[in-house]
Design a protein around this motif. Structure first.
Motif: not given
Length: 135
Positions: A115-120
């Motif tokens: 989900g960090m990729m979505v956040f970024l």
């Protein structure tokens, strides 16, 4: 201007931190595990171009890369969750419903980490909106 610089710093720190975390976890056992490295490298390269020289082409490329970043994050969430579900079922075939979901979320593979990729990607989009000229 200051806000976009701060957001860009957060964006690049997030990309590089995520890459470091993936390296430490030895996240390169198969081709699917290498995809995040490719997307992160693309993010650093295109993000650097966009940060250095904003142009219609760099904005389009940056936004396209952000979509790719978000897609890779959602895909990772699904893959991590599915892997944990399979492992939980192998460990205890009687698991089902909310108990299975909970076990999958708490499994060995960090189910929510991609989900960090979505956040970024969301931070990147905020950069493009903050940098957009006033209408």
């Amino acid at each position: 201007m200051y806000l976009t610089r701060v957001l860009l710093a957060i964006f690049f720190a997030g990309l590089l931190g995520t890459a470091a975390e993936l390296l430490l976890l030895e996240h390169f056992e198969d081709i699917l595990q290498i995809i995040p490295f490719f997307v992160i490298a693309l993010g650093v390269a295109i993000g650097g171009w966009y940060a250095r020289r904003e142009s219609p082409g760099s904005v389009r490329a940056f936004r396209a890369m952000l979509v790719l970043l978000a897609i890779s994050g959602v895909t990772g969430l699904v893959l991590h969750f599915r892997g944990n579900v399979e492992f939980a079922k192998e460990s205890d075939a009687s698991l089902g419903g909310l108990e299975l979901i909970w076990e999958a979320l708490m499994g060995a593979t960090p189910a929510l980490a991609p989900g960090m990729m979505v956040f970024l990607a969301a931070i990147g989009y905020a950069i493009t909106v903050a940098r957009a000229p006033a209408r």
